[in-house]
Design a protein around this motif. Structure first.
Motif, PDB file in Angstrom:
ATOM      1  N   ALA A 113     -36.324 -40.525 -22.950  1.00  0.00           N
ATOM      2  CA  ALA A 113     -36.075 -41.089 -21.856  1.00  0.00           C
ATOM      3  C   ALA A 113     -36.913 -40.534 -20.933  1.00  0.00           C
ATOM      4  CB  ALA A 113     -34.562 -41.066 -21.289  1.00  0.00           C
ATOM      5  N   VAL A 114     -37.377 -41.081 -19.502  1.00  0.00           N
ATOM      6  CA  VAL A 114     -38.348 -40.937 -18.997  1.00  0.00           C
ATOM      7  C   VAL A 114     -37.880 -41.176 -17.413  1.00  0.00           C
ATOM      8  CG1 VAL A 114     -40.431 -41.082 -17.682  1.00  0.00           C
ATOM      9  CG2 VAL A 114     -39.886 -41.629 -20.075  1.00  0.00           C
ATOM     10  N   TYR A 115     -37.287 -38.942 -17.300  1.00  0.00           N
ATOM     11  CA  TYR A 115     -36.490 -39.075 -15.701  1.00  0.00           C
ATOM     12  C   TYR A 115     -37.332 -38.338 -15.356  1.00  0.00           C
ATOM     13  CZ  TYR A 115     -33.357 -36.000 -17.698  1.00  0.00           C
ATOM     14  OH  TYR A 115     -32.208 -34.935 -17.871  1.00  0.00           O
ATOM     15  N   ASP A 116     -36.917 -37.477 -14.167  1.00  0.00           N
ATOM     16  CA  ASP A 116     -37.116 -36.299 -13.374  1.00  0.00           C
ATOM     17  C   ASP A 116     -35.776 -36.426 -12.076  1.00  0.00           C
ATOM     18  OD1 ASP A 116     -38.682 -34.624 -12.401  1.00  0.00           O
ATOM     19  OD2 ASP A 116     -40.180 -35.462 -11.417  1.00  0.00           O
ATOM     20  N   ALA A 117     -35.656 -35.078 -11.930  1.00  0.00           N
ATOM     21  CA  ALA A 117     -34.921 -34.707 -11.368  1.00  0.00           C
ATOM     22  C   ALA A 117     -34.838 -33.106 -10.771  1.00  0.00           C
ATOM     23  CB  ALA A 117     -33.770 -34.704 -12.179  1.00  0.00           C
ATOM     24  N   TYR A 118     -34.174 -33.357  -9.583  1.00  0.00           N
ATOM     25  CA  TYR A 118     -34.323 -31.562  -9.048  1.00  0.00           C
ATOM     26  C   TYR A 118     -33.001 -31.514  -7.759  1.00  0.00           C
ATOM     27  CZ  TYR A 118     -36.525 -33.143  -4.763  1.00  0.00           C
ATOM     28  OH  TYR A 118     -36.864 -34.103  -4.043  1.00  0.00           O
ATOM     29  N   THR A 119     -32.951 -30.474  -7.535  1.00  0.00           N
ATOM     30  CA  THR A 119     -31.324 -29.855  -6.466  1.00  0.00           C
ATOM     31  C   THR A 119     -32.121 -29.878  -5.480  1.00  0.00           C
ATOM     32  OG1 THR A 119     -31.278 -27.984  -7.370  1.00  0.00           O
ATOM     33  CG2 THR A 119     -30.056 -29.345  -8.250  1.00  0.00           C
ATOM     34  N   SER A 120     -31.720 -30.346  -4.567  1.00  0.00           N
ATOM     35  CA  SER A 120     -32.126 -29.888  -2.958  1.00  0.00           C
ATOM     36  C   SER A 120     -31.015 -29.308  -2.793  1.00  0.00           C
ATOM     37  CB  SER A 120     -32.814 -31.491  -2.349  1.00  0.00           C
ATOM     38  OG  SER A 120     -31.983 -30.877  -1.022  1.00  0.00           O
ATOM     39  N   GLU A 121     -31.004 -27.708  -2.002  1.00  0.00           N
ATOM     40  CA  GLU A 121     -30.346 -26.688  -2.115  1.00  0.00           C
ATOM     41  C   GLU A 121     -29.899 -26.373  -0.121  1.00  0.00           C
ATOM     42  OE1 GLU A 121     -30.462 -23.657  -4.389  1.00  0.00           O
ATOM     43  OE2 GLU A 121     -30.106 -24.783  -6.205  1.00  0.00           O
ATOM     44  N   PRO A 122     -29.852 -27.842   0.928  1.00  0.00           N
ATOM     45  CA  PRO A 122     -29.466 -27.325   1.619  1.00  0.00           C
ATOM     46  C   PRO A 122     -27.950 -26.846   2.165  1.00  0.00           C
ATOM     47  CG  PRO A 122     -29.229 -29.926   1.455  1.00  0.00           C
ATOM     48  CD  PRO A 122     -29.395 -28.949  -0.137  1.00  0.00           C
ATOM     49  N   THR A 123     -28.170 -26.189   3.700  1.00  0.00           N
ATOM     50  CA  THR A 123     -27.365 -25.615   3.988  1.00  0.00           C
ATOM     51  C   THR A 123     -26.703 -26.936   5.201  1.00  0.00           C
ATOM     52  OG1 THR A 123     -27.980 -24.279   5.853  1.00  0.00           O
ATOM     53  CG2 THR A 123     -27.395 -22.876   4.388  1.00  0.00           C
TER      54      THR A 123
END
Ligand SMILES: [Zn+2]
Ligand SMILES: [Zn+2]
Lengths: 461, 679
Positions: free
Chosen positions: A93-103
Motif C-alpha cells: 500500500a502506498v501512503y505517507d504519514a507523519y506526526t505533527s507535534e504542536p503545543t
C-alpha cells in the motif's frame, strides 16, 4: 505569519514516512494536541484503529477499537487527550504519514474548537430566544483548510446535538453531489470519518446515516466563468436554505456553515459579498490570510445583516499541515466522486444501469460561459439548447427537476435530481448510451451539460 | 439602534472612571451609578467592563468596585441585574478567593443584602433572584464547613505542631501591605445606598439610610469576630480562620513548603527557558508548575493529594537536575529563591479563572456535583422574578450549586496532564525533595485518563444554561480564540457520556440518554441486518428530492420508524387504521412516474426518507395496477364499492389537463412564497 505563543518556530513535525512493505502494523502514540497526518494513494488503503484515548477526524470522534479504512485521501487525525492508534495496511500500500507535534499554544485547533464553543453558546442563545442561529461563512486562499474547518465545525455541532445546515458554495468541489454543483444539506448525524462528507441516499441501507443534499448545477469550475449565473444559483440555494432554516426548528437554532471557494489574489470578493447578503451571514471566518482578513474587515465593517445583526469578521490561522493539493490529486478526487456516485464505495457496492436513448427523445442543454456578462440578456442565455454530439462523450450530465416543456429559465433554476454519464455517442445512428443510477427511463427530464467536472475517460470500459 | 462602537466608547469611559475608584468613596460610587443609569442601552458593555475590572484589579481594590456593582443593581436594577447575574458567581467567588478577611466580611454582608428587596423600594423582590445568590451562598457555606472541619481535625491531632507552621504567602502580593480588617476607613457598609430607588429621586450625598437589622447579623459566619489585625496567610483562597497565629501548615506536608519548592522549581525552569527558549517540553512543564502553584494557593487539598503533588514536584526536580540544558546556577534546593512577593500586577493571576479561563471554577464544581453534600434543591424557576420582561434572563446556574471538590480538582489536573493517574496506595510520608526519586521524565502521563465515571457534568442542564454561561468569555477575536480552555473540552467528550462502540457517538448516562442509546443500537442492528439483505438484492443510487421536498424534510436520528408513516396518515387520512401504517411505497425510480400525482385528488405524494427502510418512500401511497394512489384517497373512493371503478368526487374537473397545471401551480406558488418571504 507568526506562530502564536512561541514566535518563529513551526510546530515540531517528525517525519515518519512509512514503507508499508516493511511493517504492516504499527502503533502510533499521540500526546494532546498532536496530529497524525497521512496521505493515502488512490487504490491503497490505510486502516486506523483507536486503541486508547480519544481521537477525531475533522470533528468527528473515532469509535474505540474500530478499524477505519482510509483511501485516496490527505487528511489527519487529531487528539485532545492523547491517544494510541494502531495503523495497518496491505503490503505494498502506498501512503505517507507523519506526526505533527504542536503545543496548545501552537495548534490552530484551539481556536477552531473555541469557535465551536462560541457558536454553540450563540446557538443556545438562539434556542432560548427563538432567533436564528449563527450563519457562518468560511473564506480564505486556496488550500487553507476551509473545507476541513467547515467539516470540523459541523462534526462538533452534531456531537452536541445540533443540526447545522451546511452549504457548499465552492463549485470546484462538490458536497454530497458532484463537482460543478452548489449544494446544501442538514447534518444531524455523524459524518463517516473515512469520507469527505458522507454519502447520499441509495436504494439500500447505509451503516452511517446518509445525508440528503439539495443541489444546483453550475457546471463550470470557477465563479468567474459566468458570475451572473453563479450568483443566481447562490440566490436560489439561499432561498431554499433559508426556507428550510425557518421551518425546521432544530436547524434554525443551529444556523448555517458555509464553505466558499478559495479567494484568489486578484480579488474575487464580489461573490463573497453576495453570499454574505443572500445567506444573511453574520460571522465571516477568514482562514490563513491576514490580507484577505483585513480586506473583509474593510468590506463588512459597520455593515449589518438583513436581520440587523453586526457582521463580525474573524481571522484564523490555517492549520500548519494544510498541504498544497496538486491538480493531479484533485482530479483524482473528482473522478473518485463520480465513480462513487454510480458504483458506490468499498463499503456499499452500487449497480448503475446503462440505457440507449434516441437523440430525438433528449432535452439537452449546454451551460455557457459568460465571464463578462453583466446584462440580463446574456445571463438568461446561461443555458441553451444543445444537440447531442461526440463532444459529450465521457461527460457527466445533470438531470434536472424540470420537464422538457419548461422554459430555459425554469430549467436553469431547477435543482438537480441526479447525474448520468455519457458512455458513448453514436452520431450516425443518433443514439446515446448513458450510465444512469437507476434502471428506469429518464422520461422528459432535461439534461444539462457543463464543462465541470471535466470528462472522465476511465469510468466504464 | 445601538451601535457596537458607541457601546464600546461608553464602556471605555466607564472603565476609566472605575480606575479612579480606589476607596469606598460614596461620591465616586454614586457618580458611576448615575452613568450606568443614564446609559442602560449600553448596559451589557458597562456591566462587562465592571466585571472585568473587578476581576483584574488588585485584591485590596476589589471592594470599592464591588460596591459600584452593588449600587448599580440596587439603584438601577434591570437590565444590570440580568447581566451581572449571569456572571455573579464567578465575579463574587473569584474576588472572595483573593481578598483578605475584612473584605470577605464586607462581601458576606453585601451578599446578604442581595437576598433582600432594596430597602425603601416598593419592589418586594430581592436584588438578585435566589437562583443567582444561592450558589454563592452554598459555596461559601462549604468553604466555611471545610475550614472548620480541617481546623478541628487539626486541633485534635496536631497540637504538637502548633507554632511550627509558618504563614507562607508567596505570590500573594497583597500580603505586602497586610491590611487588617478595620484598618481602612470603614466603608459604611452600604452607606452610599441611595435612599430612593425611583428614577427621579436620586439624591446623592444624602445621609445614609439606617441599615436593615440583618446587615450586621451573620448567623452562618464561623469566622471569629476579631478586631485585631489578622496575620492571615491568604495563600489559600478558602481557608480556615487563623487561630493561634499560625497558618495553613497542617500535618504531614505543608502547603507552605510545597509552595516554596514549586517557586524554586519555577525559577529553575525559567532559567532553563532562557537557555533553550524554544523547547516546548520546558514550556509545558513550567505551565504545569505555575498551574500547580495556583491550585495550592487557592485550594485546600487533602493530605494524600498533597503527597501526589509533592511526588510530582520531586519528579520535576529530578529532570531539571538531569537536564543537559541545565544552567549552572539554579539548583533547586540550593538556590534561595527570592521569597519577596511578586509585583502587585501579578495579583489577578491567582484566580483559577485567569489560569484556566473563565468558568473553570464552575466547571470544577459541576464535576463535583455528584458528591453527596449538595445542598437543597433549587427552587423552580417559576419563582424567579424579573424586574422587566426582556432581555431574557440567564437560567439558574445549576452547575454552580455545588462547591469545589478537591477530587474533581485533582481529576482536572490529571486530565490536563499535570498529575499522574490515581495511585492505589499513597504513602503518607512526604517524599523529601532532597531525595531524588529515580523517575525518568515526568512528561505528560499518557494517555491521559479521562475523568472518573459519574463525574460528568449535569447532562440534563447542559443546555441552554451552560453553553451560554461557559462560552461567555470567548470573544470572536483571534486573541481570545487562541486561549486554550480545557474546561470546555468535556462538553465534547465525557459530559456527553460513553461512546457507542460501533460509530463513536456518545450517549448521556441519564434516562433520556439511555433511551436514545437503545433506539440507536436498534438502528445499528436493523441496518446491519438489512445491509446483508441488500447486498444480495443489489443496490443503486437514488434520485435526489426536489426543492419543496427538501425544505420539508426533517432529519431523523435513530427514530424507531415502525408505524411512522401511519402516524401522519392519521393526521391527513382520517381513518387511521393499523393498515395505514404500512401504506407507503418506495419512490418510483421511473422519472416520469416519480412526477405523477394521485389520480383522485391530483395532489403530489409526500416524499419521506424512511430511516428504517433506508430509502425514500411516498407516505400514504399504494400502487393499483400501473397507477399510484394515495392510500387514503383510494380507500375513500372504494370503501363501499369494493371493486367498483373510481368515482372521483373531486371538484376539479379536467383531471387530465389539470394534472400538470395543478402541479405547476403548486410549485410556483411555493417558490413564490419563498421569494417573497426570504428574497
Ligand atoms: Zn452507534
Ligand atoms: Zn389523493
Amino acid at each position: 505569519m507568526s506562530i502564536p505563543g512561541l514566535g518563529q518556530i513551526a510546530p515540531t513535525a517528525v517525519q515518519t514516512t512509512t514503507s508499508a512493505a516493511v511493517s504492516p502494523t504499527t502503533t502510533q502514540s499521540l500526546e494532546p494536541f498532536w496530529e497524525y497526518r497521512f496521505e493515502v494513494a488512490h487504490g491503497s488503503t490505510l486502516n486506523i484503529k483507536l486503541v486508547s484515548g480519544t481521537a477525531e477526524k475533522d470533528g468527528t470522534e473515532l469509535a474505540p477499537s474500530t478499524p477505519y479504512a482510509f483511501t485516496a485521501t490527505k487528511t489527519r487525525i487529531n487528539t485532545w487527550h492523547g491517544c494510541t492508534l494502531e495503523i495497518s495496511s496491505e503490503p505494498g500500500a502506498v501512503y505517507d504519514a507523519y506526526t505533527s507535534e504542536p503545543t496548545a499554544d501552537e495548534t490552530p485547533m484551539v481556536s477552531y474548537v473555541n469557535l465551536h464553543f462560541k457558536l454553540d453558546g450563540l446557538r443556545a442563545t438562539a434556542e432560548r430566544t427563538g432567533q436564528m442561529g449563527p450563519r457562518v461563512l468560511v473564506i480564505g486562499p486556496p488550500n487553507s483548510g476551509k473545507t476541513s474547518l467547515v467539516r470540523m465545525l459541523t462534526g462538533w455541532a452534531t456531537r452536541v446535538g445540533r443540526q447545522p445546515l451546511v452549504v457548499n458554495a465552492d463549485c470546484r468541489e462538490g458536497m454530497l453531489a458532484l463537482p460543478g454543483t452548489l449544494s446544501a444539506a442538514v447534518f444531524a448525524t455523524i459524518i463517516d470519518p473515512t469520507s469527505e462528507w458522507g454519502s447520499t441516499p441509495s436504494s439500500g441501507p447505509s451503516p452511517v446515516p446518509v445525508k440528503l443534499p439539495l443541489a444546483y448545477y453550475y457546471g463550470m469550475a470557477s465563479p468567474d466563468d459566468n458570475p451572473r449565473f453563479f450568483k443566481r444559483l447562490l440566490s436560489r440555494l439561499a432561498v431554499a436554505s433559508t426556507s428550510r432554516l425557518t421551518e425546521d426548528p432544530g436547524v434554525k437554532t443551529s444556523g448555517m456553515l458555509i464553505d466558499s471557494g478559495g479567494v484568489n489574489a486578484k480579488g474575487g470578493y464580489d461573490h463573497i459579498a453576495h453570499i454574505v447578503a443572500e445567506f444573511s451571514v453574520n460571522i465571516v471566518l477568514v482562514v490563513g490570510s491576514e490580507r484577505v482578513g483585513s480586506e473583509m474587515q474593510k468590506r463588512f465593517a459597520g455593515q449589518q445583516t438583513s436581520l440587523g445583526e453586526t457582521i463580525t469578521v474573524v481571522g484564523l490561522d490555517k492549520s500548519g499541515g494544510v498541504v498544497e493539493r496538486d491538480a493531479g490529486f484533485m482530479q483524482q478526487v473528482r473522478e473518485a466522486a463520480i465513480r462513487e456516485y454510480f458504483f458506490g464505495s468499498s463499503k456499499t457496492t452500487l449497480s448503475p444501469f446503462t440505457q440507449q436513448m434516441d437523440f430525438a427523445a433528449l432535452s439537452m442543454w449546454k451551460v455557457n460561459q459568460a465571464p463578462t456578462a453583466s446584462d440580463e440578456d446574456s445571463y438568461s442565455e446561461a443555458i441553451e439548447k444543445a444537440e447531442p454530439s461526440l463532444m459529450m462523450q465521457n461527460c457527466t450530465l445533470a438531470v434536472m427537476y424540470a420537464t422538457v416543456h419548461d422554459t430555459a429559465e425554469t430549467i436553469r433554476d431547477s435543482n438537480v435530481m441526479g447525474f448520468v454519464y455519457v458512455a458513448e455517442v453514436d452520431e450516425k445512428r443518433r443514439k446515446l448510451k448513458v450510465l444512469a443510477p437507476v434502471s428506469a427511463r429518464l422520461g422528459d427530464r432535461p439534461l444539462l451539460w457543463g464543462s465541470w467536472p471535466e470528462p472522465m475517460v476511465s469510468l466504464v470500459g | 439602534m445601538t451601535s457596537y462602537s458607541e457601546s464600546e466608547a461608553v464602556a471605555e469611559d466607564f472603565r476609566e472612571a472605575l480606575e479612579d475608584v480606589n476607596t469606598n468613596d460614596r461620591h465616586e460610587i454614586s457618580n458611576l451609578t448615575l452613568i450606568a443609569r443614564e446609559n442602560t442601552e449600553h448596559a451589557l458593555a458597562i456591566s462587562g467592563a465592571l466585571v472585568d475590572h473587578i476581576k483584574r484589579i488588585a485584591p485590596h481594590k476589589k471592594l470599592p468596585s464591588l460596591y459600584v456593582l452593588d449600587s448599580i443593581v440596587k439603584n438601577v436594577g434591570t437590565p444590570y441585574t440580568l447581566f451581572f447575574g449571569r456572571k455573579l458567581y464567578h465575579t463574587f467567588m473569584d474576588a472572595y478567593a483573593m481578598v483578605d478577611m475584612g473584605t470577605r466580611r464586607k462581601m458576606d454582608e453585601m451578599l446578604k443584602t442581595w437576598k433582600e428587596p432594596v430597602p425603601g423600594s416598593i419592589d418586594t423582590r430581592p436584588v438578585f433572584p435566589p437562583d443567582v445568590v444561592r450558589p454563592i451562598e452554598n459555596a461559601l457555606i462549604k468553604v466555611r464547613t471545610t475550614a472548620l472541619q480541617q481546623h478541628q481535625a487539626h486541633m485534635k491531632s496536631q497540637q504538637q505542631l502548633l507554632g511550627r507552621g509558618r504563614p507562607t504567602a508567596q505570590g500573594m502580593p497583597y500580603r505586602e501591605t497586610p491590611t487588617p480588617p478595620g484598618a481602612r476607613p470603614p466603608p459604611q457598609a452600604h452607606g452610599y445606598q441611595l435612599p430612593n430607588h425611583s428614577t427621579n429621586g436620586m439624591s446623592y450625598g444624602q445621609p445614609t439610610q439606617p441599615l436593615p437589622p440583618n446587615y450586621q447579623s451573620h448567623p452562618n459566619m464561623p469566622f471569629p469576630s476579631r478586631s485585631t489585625p489578622q496575620p492571615m496567610p491568604s495563600s489559600s483562597a478558602f481557608q480556615p480562620p487563623p487561630v493561634g497565629g499560625y497558618g495553613m501548615s497542617q500535618a504531614g506536608i505543608s502547603t507552605g513548603s510545597l509552595n516554596d519548592d514549586i517557586q524554586r522549581l519555577i525559577t529553575a525552569f525559567k532559567a532553563q527557558i532562557a537557555q533553550a527558549p524554544h523547547d516546548p517540553t520546558i514550556q509545558t512543564r513550567l505551565k504545569a508548575l505555575v498551574d500547580l502553584q495556583t491550585i495550592l494557593q487557592t485550594q485546600n487539598l487533602p493530605q494524600d493529594q498533597l503527597v501526589l503533588v509533592k511526588n510530582q514536584i520531586s519528579d520535576l526536580a529530578v529532570t531539571i537536575r538531569a537536564s543537559p540544558a541545565q544552567p549552572p546556577t539554579p539548583i533547586p534546593k540550593a538556590q534561595p529563591v527570592a521569597v519577596a512577593p511578586p509585583p502587585p500586577a501579578a495579583a489577578p493571576k491567582v484566580s483559577l479563572d485567569s489560569l484556566f479561563g473563565s468558568g473553570a471554577l464552575a466547571a470544577l464544581m459541576a464535576r463535583s456535583s455528584s458528591t453527596p453534600q449538595v445542598s437543597t434543591p433549587q427552587p423552580p424557576p417559576a419563582t424567579v422574578a424579573t424586574r422587566s420582561p426582556p432581555p431574557q434572563r440567564a437560567e439558574p446556574q445549576k452547575a454552580a450549586a455545588a462547591t469545589p471538590d478537591p477530587m474533581a480538582l485533582m481529576n482536572m489536573l490529571r486530565q490536563a496532564g499535570m498529575l499522574p493517574p490515581p495511585t492505589p496506595a499513597v504513602a503518607t510520608t512526604p517524599v523529601p525533595i532532597s531525595t531524588p526519586v529515580p523517575v525518568p521524565t515526568p512528561s505528560l502521563p499518557f494517555p491521559i485518563p479521562l475523568p472518573i465515571p459519574g463525574a460528568t457534568m449535569g447532562n440534563q442542564s447542559r443546555r441552554p444554561v451552560t453553553m451560554e454561561t461557559f462560552t461567555g468569555d470567548i470573544a470572536l477575536k483571534a486573541s481570545s480564540l487562541k486561549q486554550f480552555r480545557p474546561q470546555l473540552l468535556p462538553f465534547l467528550f465525557e459530559a456527553q457520556g460513553p461512546q457507542c462502540t460501533q460509530c463513536g457517538r456518545r450517549f448521556a448516562r441519564d434516562e433520556k440518554g439511555k433511551r436514545k442509546k437503545t433506539a440507536h443500537m436498534d438502528w445499528h442492528f436493523k441496518v446491519n441486518q438489512r445491509i446483508a439483505e441488500a447486498e444480495k438484492r443489489g443496490q443503486h443510487r437514488s434520485w435526489l428530492v426536489d426543492e419543496v421536498d427538501w425544505i420539508n424534510t426533517r432529519e431523523t436520528i435513530d427514530k424507531d420508524h415502525a408505524g411512522h408513516p401511519g402516524d401522519s396518515d392519521a393526521a391527513s387520512g382520517g381513518s387511521a387504521s393499523k393498515a395505514a401504517k404500512v401504506e407507503y411505497i418506495p419512490v418510483p425510480d421511473d422519472a416520469a412516474l416519480a412526477a405523477s400525482v394521485c389520480p383522485i385528488c391530483q395532489d403530489r405524494f409526500e416524499t419521506r426518507w424512511l430511516d428504517d427502510a433506508q430509502e425514500f418512500v411516498w407516505a400514504d401511497a399504494m400502487k393499483v395496477g400501473e397507477r399510484i394512489y394515495h392510500a387514503s384517497c383510494h380507500r375513500e373512493a372504494t370503501k363501499d364499492g369494493g371493486n367498483t371503478p373510481m368515482v372521483f368526487a373531486r371538484s376539479t374537473p379536467e383531471p387530465v389537463l389539470g394534472k400538470r397545471k395543478a402541479e405547476q401551480d403548486e410549485l410556483s406558488s411555493v417558490r413564490g412564497k419563498m421569494k417573497t418571504e426570504f428574497a
